[in-house]
Scaffold this motif. Structure first.
Motif, mmCIF file in Angstrom:
data_model
loop_
_atom_site.group_PDB
_atom_site.id
_atom_site.type_symbol
_atom_site.label_atom_id
_atom_site.label_comp_id
_atom_site.label_asym_id
_atom_site.label_seq_id
_atom_site.Cartn_x
_atom_site.Cartn_y
_atom_site.Cartn_z
ATOM 1 N N ASP A 134 0.820 -1.212 0.000
ATOM 2 C CA ASP A 134 0.000 0.000 0.000
ATOM 3 C C ASP A 134 0.855 1.265 0.000
ATOM 4 O O ASP A 134 0.386 2.324 -0.427
ATOM 5 C CB ASP A 134 -0.952 0.021 1.204
ATOM 6 N N GLN A 135 2.089 1.154 0.474
ATOM 7 C CA GLN A 135 2.985 2.316 0.404
ATOM 8 C C GLN A 135 3.304 2.642 -1.049
ATOM 9 O O GLN A 135 3.233 3.804 -1.482
ATOM 10 C CB GLN A 135 4.267 2.040 1.196
ATOM 11 N N ILE A 136 3.680 1.633 -1.836
ATOM 12 C CA ILE A 136 3.950 1.856 -3.260
ATOM 13 C C ILE A 136 2.684 2.352 -3.950
ATOM 14 O O ILE A 136 2.714 3.312 -4.722
ATOM 15 C CB ILE A 136 4.455 0.559 -3.921
ATOM 16 N N ARG A 137 1.545 1.721 -3.632
ATOM 17 C CA ARG A 137 0.291 2.087 -4.291
ATOM 18 C C ARG A 137 -0.130 3.514 -3.929
ATOM 19 O O ARG A 137 -0.603 4.263 -4.785
ATOM 20 C CB ARG A 137 -0.797 1.092 -3.897
ATOM 21 N N THR A 138 0.055 3.902 -2.679
ATOM 22 C CA THR A 138 -0.337 5.251 -2.258
ATOM 23 C C THR A 138 0.500 6.315 -2.958
ATOM 24 O O THR A 138 -0.022 7.343 -3.395
ATOM 25 C CB THR A 138 -0.196 5.382 -0.729
ATOM 26 N N VAL A 139 1.789 6.061 -3.075
ATOM 27 C CA VAL A 139 2.664 7.006 -3.778
ATOM 28 C C VAL A 139 2.245 7.126 -5.241
ATOM 29 O O VAL A 139 2.079 8.232 -5.772
ATOM 30 C CB VAL A 139 4.135 6.571 -3.663
ATOM 31 N N ILE A 140 2.065 5.993 -5.904
ATOM 32 C CA ILE A 140 1.706 5.999 -7.330
ATOM 33 C C ILE A 140 0.325 6.616 -7.538
ATOM 34 O O ILE A 140 0.106 7.402 -8.478
ATOM 35 C CB ILE A 140 1.757 4.575 -7.911
ATOM 36 N N ARG A 141 -0.625 6.283 -6.666
ATOM 37 C CA ARG A 141 -1.982 6.828 -6.812
ATOM 38 C C ARG A 141 -1.975 8.339 -6.613
ATOM 39 O O ARG A 141 -2.655 9.072 -7.338
ATOM 40 C CB ARG A 141 -2.913 6.157 -5.806
ATOM 41 N N THR A 142 -1.200 8.825 -5.644
ATOM 42 C CA THR A 142 -1.105 10.272 -5.427
ATOM 43 C C THR A 142 -0.479 10.952 -6.639
ATOM 44 O O THR A 142 -0.933 12.011 -7.085
ATOM 45 C CB THR A 142 -0.262 10.562 -4.170
ATOM 46 N N PHE A 143 0.554 10.338 -7.192
ATOM 47 C CA PHE A 143 1.190 10.860 -8.399
ATOM 48 C C PHE A 143 0.179 10.945 -9.538
ATOM 49 O O PHE A 143 0.072 11.963 -10.227
ATOM 50 C CB PHE A 143 2.373 9.968 -8.777
ATOM 51 N N LYS A 144 -0.593 9.879 -9.727
ATOM 52 C CA LYS A 144 -1.591 9.847 -10.810
ATOM 53 C C LYS A 144 -2.669 10.904 -10.586
ATOM 54 O O LYS A 144 -3.057 11.632 -11.509
ATOM 55 C CB LYS A 144 -2.218 8.461 -10.879
ATOM 56 N N ASP A 145 -3.174 11.016 -9.351
ATOM 57 C CA ASP A 145 -4.269 11.948 -9.067
ATOM 58 C C ASP A 145 -3.851 13.406 -9.240
ATOM 59 O O ASP A 145 -4.680 14.252 -9.598
ATOM 60 C CB ASP A 145 -4.780 11.722 -7.640
ATOM 61 N N ARG A 146 -2.581 13.704 -8.976
ATOM 62 C CA ARG A 146 -2.127 15.102 -9.046
ATOM 63 C C ARG A 146 -1.457 15.438 -10.380
ATOM 64 O O ARG A 146 -1.137 16.602 -10.618
ATOM 65 C CB ARG A 146 -1.131 15.387 -7.918
ATOM 66 N N LEU A 147 -1.251 14.424 -11.220
ATOM 67 C CA LEU A 147 -0.451 14.624 -12.434
ATOM 68 C C LEU A 147 -1.059 15.671 -13.356
ATOM 69 O O LEU A 147 -0.372 16.592 -13.814
ATOM 70 C CB LEU A 147 -0.282 13.287 -13.169
ATOM 71 N N PHE A 148 -2.354 15.531 -13.643
ATOM 72 C CA PHE A 148 -2.982 16.407 -14.636
ATOM 73 C C PHE A 148 -3.648 17.634 -14.026
ATOM 74 O O PHE A 148 -4.221 18.448 -14.752
ATOM 75 C CB PHE A 148 -4.006 15.607 -15.449
ATOM 76 N N THR A 149 -3.577 17.757 -12.704
ATOM 77 C CA THR A 149 -4.175 18.928 -12.056
ATOM 78 C C THR A 149 -3.129 19.857 -11.453
ATOM 79 O O THR A 149 -3.306 21.079 -11.455
ATOM 80 C CB THR A 149 -5.146 18.485 -10.943
#
Length: 968
Positions: free
Chosen positions: A452-467
Motif C-alpha cells: 500500500d505504500q507503493i500504491r499510495t505514492v503511485i496513486r497520489t502521483f496519478k491523481d495530481r499529475l494532470f491537475t
C-alpha cells in the motif's frame, strides 16, 4: 646481500627489457644488436661522470637513465641527468646533443624529460617508453620541424630538429566558431590555452545537456589535425554510452573540411580486446581498457555496469595494473574521460595514469576529489543555472509526496498471515507471524515490501499529475522513476500499470537485468549422479532497445530503472524524474536529476508526447526526501554496511584488493553460508572447482591477517633473522595474499553470478495489511521560497528601473502602443537575462504560478518574447491576472471583430485571412509595420501590394488601428 641500489638496478633492467630495450654492460656493448640498446655504467666526458644507463636508438645515443635506490625522491635529480646529457664523448654518434631524452628511475618510480619540448619539464611515467617510440619522435618526416619561430634558447631553434606534440600545441591555428555554442567555444579555447601552458590535466565542467561530447569531438578534431596527436582514448561509463559517443563522432561535420569526422579519421568503439592499429580515436569503457592491459577477457555484461556509479565508492585503493608491451604507455597522446566522477581517483586511477598522455575530464558535477585529481585546473565552469539562462538546459521544480509508511515504517501484529516472497523467482508462500513484525523506513522494499505504500505514492502521483504537476495535460509525460533494486522496480511497474489502467507497453522496467535469464539444466556426471548446470544468458529485448523506444516512441510512457539510466543517457523528451529511492552521493544525485534537463524542440517533443506544447521545465517528484537530506561527496564503505553484495563482488572481479572490501565480502559470505542449505553449498563447491564456501571465506580471513603479511614479506624478500621488512614490502605481500585469496571469485564469473543469485533468493516479507496515508503532496517549501524570492527580486527590479529602461517606463504609463517597439522589448528581455539575474520568461512565469496558480494562465506553454509585456504589467499590478500575451491579443482581436460586425462592417474571407496573419504577427512581435508585409508569411500571399488591394487603400489606417487595439 643485495644493496638497495642493486635491487633498483635489477628492477630497472627488467622494466627496460619489458619495453623492448636490450640491456648490456659497457664492456660488452653491441649497439647494432637491436633498435634500442641500454648500456650500463656508460663513461662520459671528463667532469660529467658515468651515466647509469645510456640509451642508443638506431645506433646513436638518444638519452640517459639516472638510477636511484627505491624511495629516493626524484624531484631535483634532473640536474644530474642534464649533466649526463651534456657529457657525450666527442667521437660518439648522437642524434642531437645535448641528448634529448632523460629518465630518472628507482625501478618503482620513473620520471622523464623530453628536451625537445618547449620549456622542458619532467613528468612521471608508469613505465619506460619503447625504443620504437623514441625513434619515431626523432624522425623529422613523422614529426616535421616547426614552421613558426621558437623561443630563444630552445634546442630545436638551432637546427631542423623534429617537432614534438607539446611544441605543436603551442602553434594551433585560431578556432573557427562556426557550429559551436558560446560555452562550447569557450571550453575549447580554454583547454587549448591550458595545453599551451603545458598543464598535463584539465577539467571541463559543463551542465548536463550543454553539449559536452560535441565539445570534446570538436577539440579532438583539432588536436589530431593541427596538434598531430597520434591516438586519442575516449573513456565512457558504460557500453551503451560508448555507442552513443560513436554516433557523435560519426555525425560530426568538420568545420573546415566539410566531411564527417569518421571519413577523415578512423574511430573504433572497443567491443573486444583487439585494437585497430590505424584508429585515431578509440572509445572504450575503463573496464575494457583494464582488461586489455591485464590480458583478461571481459564479459559484455560487465561493460553495461556503471564503473563510475557502482564500484568506485567501495575502494580507496587503485586496482593494480601491469605493464603491457602491446599497449605501451605512449600508445595514446590524449585521454578523455566522459562524466569524470569518483572513478578517476579511486578504483580506476592507475588505469588512467598508466598512459603518458594529457588527461582531459568532462563532467557536469565535479567534486573536491575530482578537482584534486585534475590539479585544480578547472578550465571551464558552466553550471546548470548558466545553461538555463542560455536556454541550453531547462529548469526544474520539485514536487514532494510524503506518506506515513515511507517516513515511519509500520507494524504487523503477531498471529496474522503475511506473504513471504523469493526475491528472484517471485514465488510467494504464506506464513503466520509468531511475533510482531515492526519495520523501519530503511527496511522498505529490501526486507519488507509494503504494497500500500507503493500504491499510495503511485496513486497520489496519478491523481495530481494532470491537475497540479502538469495541469491540462491528457497524456502522461515521459517519466523516469528510480527504484531501489530490481525487485522494487518490478513492484513499481506492476502498480503503475494497475493504477493507470494501462497495458504492458505503458510502463517498462529498464535495468541491467532486463532480458537476462538464469538457465538451470540437469546432466549426468562421470559418477552417474545427476548434477545441475547453471548458465546466464541474454534473452528477449535488450535494455538499449527499451531505451531507444522510451526516447523515440510513444510507448513506454514511464520507465522504471535502478541506476542504468542515471548517467550520460540522452532522453530529451523526459519531463518527469521521480525518486522512489535515496542516494547518498551528491554527484550521483546530480547526475540522476540531470536526466531531465535536456532541451528539445516542440515538434520533436510532440512526436512522442502529442499534447505537450513545449518543454519549458521538468518536474522532480521527490517521494523519499532526496531534496531535504544531507548529501556527501564520498561514501566510506565501513560507515555504510548497506552497500550491495553484488557491488562488493564487482570490485573483486575488477581486481580490487582493498582490505575493507574483502573484509565486508568475507563477512557477507560467512552469513550466507549459515543461511543456505546443502544443495546450494554443493552447487557452489562445484562452481568453485571443489573449494567450499567455508574454505573460501577462511582463506580471505587469513589473507587479511597483518601478522601473515609481515611474515610473507620476510620470505619474499629473503630477509635475515632480525631484519624487518619495509612498509612497502609488507604492502606488496598483503596485496599478493589478498589477490590469491579472492582469485576463486575474481576468475570465476559463474561463481559470482550464482552467489548473487542466491543472495537475491533470500525472502522478502510482503505486508499487504498495513494501510498507508498521504502526509502531504505539493511543490516543496523550498520551491515556494525560491519562487517568492524570484518574484520579489523581479518586482523590485521593475520598480527600481521604471524611470530608466524605456520598455518599463512605457509599460508603466498608458497608452503605450505607439511608443513601444519589439526592439525595446527584446532589449528588456536581454537585460533581465544578463548575469547576475539570469531570469527568463519561463522561470518568472512558473514562479508566479507556484505562488498563486489561480491568477496565472497558460502554465506549461511555450513562452514568446512578447510575454515579457504580460510579466512586467503583472509585476506593476496593472493587470489582475498573468495571461500569455498571445491570449490577450486573441481576446482583443475577437472583441474587435465583434465590434466591427455590430457596426455593420463586414470582412470577406480573404480579408479575414489577412487579419488573422496580422493578429498572429502582433502577438509574436508586438506591432506590425508596412515593411513586415514583405516577409514570410505575408510575401507568400502577395505581400504589400496584395494587402493594399485587399483593403482598398485603407491599409495604413487598419495597421494603426490594430496596433493600438491589440496591444493596448
Amino acid at each position: 646481500m643485495a644493496t638497495p641500489e642493486a635491487a633498483a638496478r635489477k628492477n630497472i633492467d627488467a622494466a627496460l627489457q619489458s619495453a623492448g630495450w636490450l640491456v648490456q654492460d659497457f664492456a660488452e656493448m653491441n649497439v647494432t644488436a637491436g633498435l634500442g640498446v641500454a648500456i650500463r655504467e656508460f663513461p662520459l666526458e671528463r667532469g660529467h661522470g658515468t651515466a647509469d644507463y645510456a640509451l642508443y636508438v638506431a645506433g646513436k645515443l638518444a638519452g640517459v637513465v639516472e638510477a636511484k635506490k627505491e624511495g629516493t625522491p626524484l624531484s631535483g635529480i634532473e640536474v644530474q641527468s642534464e649533466k649526463y646529457a651534456r657529457g657525450v664523448p666527442r667521437l660518439f654518434p648522437a642524434h642531437v646533443t645535448p641528448l634529448p631524452f632523460l629518465y630518472e628511475s628507482t625501478g618503482v618510480e620513473t620520471q622523464f624529460t623530453n628536451r625537445l619540448d618547449p620549456e622542458p619539464r619532467s613528468r612521471r611515467l608508469f613505465h619506460f617508453h619503447k625504443p620504437e617510440t623514441l625513434a619515431e619522435w626523432l624522425d623529422p618526416e613523422q614529426n616535421p620541424p616547426p614552421l613558426l619561430p621558437l623561443e630563444k634558447g630552445h634546442p630545436a631553434a638551432r637546427s631542423l630538429l623534429p617537432s614534438t606534440l607539446r611544441l605543436r600545441l603551442r602553434q594551433m591555428p585560431d578556432l573557427d566558431p562556426k557550429g559551436l555554442w558560446p560555452a562550447q567555444l569557450k571550453a575549447v579555447r580554454n583547454l587549448e590555452a591550458s595545453l599551451y601552458a603545458g598543464k598535463p590535466r584539465a577539467l571541463i565542467q559543463m551542465a548536463t545537456g550543454s553539449g559536452k561530447t560535441f565539445t570534446a569531438v570538436s577539440s579532438i578534431y583539432r588536436l589530431i589535425k593541427f596538434g598531430g596527436a597520434k591516438r586519442v582514448l575516449f573513456l565512457v561509463d558504460r557500453a551503451n554510452l560508448g555507442r552513443q559517443t560513436l554516433k557523435e563522432f560519426q555525425q560530426y561535420v568538420t568545420p573546415d573540411d566539410g566531411r564527417k569526422f569518421h571519413e577523415l579519421y578512423n574511430v573504433q568503439h572497443l567491443t573486444s580486446n583487439k585494437l585497430d592499429p590505424v584508429a585515431k580515436v578509440c572509445i572504450a569503457t575503463i573496464q575494457r581498457v583494464y582488461s586489455m592491459l591485464s590480458g583478461k577477457e571481459l564479459k559484455d555484461d560487465d561493460e553495461e555496469l556503471s564503473a563510475f556509479a557502482t564500484l568506485t565508492d567501495l575502494s580507496p585503493q587503485p586496482i593494480p595494473v601491469p605493464y603491457n608491451p602491446n599497449i605501451p604507455v605512449e600508445f595514446f597522446d590524449f585521454l578523455w574521460t566522459d562524466e569524470a566522477h569518483r572513478s578517476i581517483y579511486n578504483l580506476w586511477r592507475q588505469v588512467l595514469e598508466y598512459f603518458d598522455a594529457s588527461l582531459v575530464g568532462l563532467t557536469a558535477t565535479p567534486s573536491k576529489q575530482t578537482l584534486g585529481f585534475f590539479h585544480q585546473n578547472l578550465v571551464m565552469e558552466y553550471g546548470h543555472e548558466a545553461a538555463v539562462a542560455d536556454s541550453v538546459n531547462v529548469p526544474f521544480d520539485v514536487y514532494r509526496i510524503r506518506t506515513r509508511i515511507t517516513e515511519s515504517g509500520s507494524k504487523v501484529e503477531a498471529g496474522l498471515f503475511v506473504d513471504k516472497r523469493d526475491r528472484e523467482s517471485r514465488a510467494v508462500r504464506w506464513q503466520k507471524l509468531d511475533d510482531d513484525l515492526t519495520y523501519s523506513a530503511k527496511q522498505l522494499d529490501r526486507d519488507v515490501v509494503a504494497m500500500d505504500q507503493i500504491r499510495t505514492v503511485i496513486r497520489t502521483f496519478k491523481d495530481r499529475l494532470f491537475t497540479e504537476i502538469f495541469p491540462g495535460r491528457k497524456e502522461v509525460p515521459k517519466t523516469l522513476i528510480f527504484a531501489k533494486d530490481d525487485s522494487h522496480a518490478d513492484d513499481i511497474v506492476r502498480v503503475l500499470r494497475e493504477e493507470f489502467g494501462k497495458g504492458n507497453a505503458f510502463c517498462e522496467k529498464i535495468t541491467y537485468r532486463s532480458g537476462t535469464a538464469r538457465l538451470v539444466t540437469t546432466k549426468r556426471g562421470a559418477d552417474g549422479k545427476e548434477v545441475e548446470e547453471v548458465t546466464y544468458k541474454t534473452t528477449g529485448i535488450k535494455p538499449e532497445d527499451l531505451l531507444s523506444s522510451f526516447r523515440n516512441s510513444f510507448y513506454p510512457r514511464i520507465a522504471v530503472t535502478v541506476d542504468m539510466v542515471a548517467t550520460g543517457t540522452d532522453i530529451k523528451p523526459l519531463e518527469i524524474v521521480m525518486f522512489m529511492r535515496t542516494v547518498k552521493s551528491r554527484n550521483f544525485f546530480e547526475q540522476m536529476k540531470g536526466r531531465g534537463v535536456r532541451v528539445i524542440n516542440s515538434s520533436d517533443l510532440q512526436t512522442v508526447t502529442p499534447d505537450a506544447p513545449a518543454k519549458t521545465h521538468f518536474i522532480l517528484v521527490d517521494c523519499v526526501g532526496m531534496c531535504e537530506g544531507d548529501l556527501v561527496d564520498t561514501r566510506p564503505l565501513e560507515k555504510n554496511p548497506a552497500v550491495a553484495f553484488e557491488k562488493l563482488l564487482q570490485v573483486v572481479a575488477a581486481g580490487g584488493t582493498d582490505r575493507d572490501v574483502v573484509s565486508s565480502l568475507a563477512s557477507r559470505l560467512a552469513r550466507m553460508n549459515q543461511r543456505i542449505g546443502k544443495p546450494e553449498k554443493e552447487r557452489l563447491t562445484r562452481l568453485a572447482h571443489g573449494k567450499s564456501l567455508e574454505a573460501l571465506v577462511g582463506g580471505m580471513v587469513e589473507a587479511l591477517d597483518p601478522d601473515r603479511h609481515v611474515e610473507a614479506a620476510r620470505v619474499a624478500n629473503k630477509l635475515l633473522p632480525g631484519e624487518e621488512p619495509t612498509a612497502a614490502q609488507i604492502s606488496r605481500a598483503a596485496e599478493a595474499a589478498i589477490r590469491t585469496a579472492v582469485s576463486p571469485l575474481a576468475a570465476n564469473p559463474d561463481l559470482r553470478n550464482e552467489l548473487a543469485f542466491i543472495k537475491r533468493t533470500f525472502e522478502q516479507t510482503i505486508d499487504t495489511l498495513s494501510v498507508d496515508a498521504v502526509l502531504g503532496a505539493g511543490f516543496d517549501a523550498a520551491a515556494t521560497e525560491k519562487a517568492r524570492g524570484l518574484v520579489q527580486s523581479f518586482e523590485q527590479y521593475i520598480e527600481e528601473h521604471k524611470d530608466e529602461i524605456l520598455a518599463i517606463q512605457v509599460l508603466y504609463s498608458q497608452p503605450f502602443a505607439k511608443r513601444l517597439t519589439f526592439k525595446d522589448i527584446k532589449a528588456l528581455a536581454e537585460d533581465i537575462k544578463a548575469p547576475p539575474r539570469t531570469w527568463t520568461p519561463e522561470a518568472l512565469w512558473r514562479a508566479y504560478e507556484t505562488l498563486d496558480k489561480a491568477k496565472v494562465r497558460g502554465a506549461g506553454g511555450k513562452r514568446l518574447l512578447t510575454d515579457i509585456v504580460s510579466l512586467v504589467r503583472f509585476a506593476l499590478h496593472k493587470d489582475r491576472q498573468l495571461v500569455p500575451f498571445t491570449e490577450q491579443v486573441e481576446e482583443r482581436f475577437q472583441n474587435w471583430l465583434a465590434q466591427q460586425e455590430n457596426r455593420g462592417r463586414k470582412f470577406s474571407a480573404e480579408q479575414r485571412q489577412w487579419l488573422v496573419l496580422i493578429k498572429d504577427h502582433v502577438a509574436a512581435s508586438f506591432r506590425i509595420d508596412r515593411d513586415d508585409f514583405e516577409d514570410v508569411p505575408f510575401n507568400q500571399k502577395g505581400g504589400l501590394g496584395r494587402v493594399h488591394q485587399v483593403f482598398a487603400g485603407k491599409l495604413d489606417e487598419l495597421i494603426e488601428e490594430l496596433n493600438e487595439v491589440l496591444v493596448a
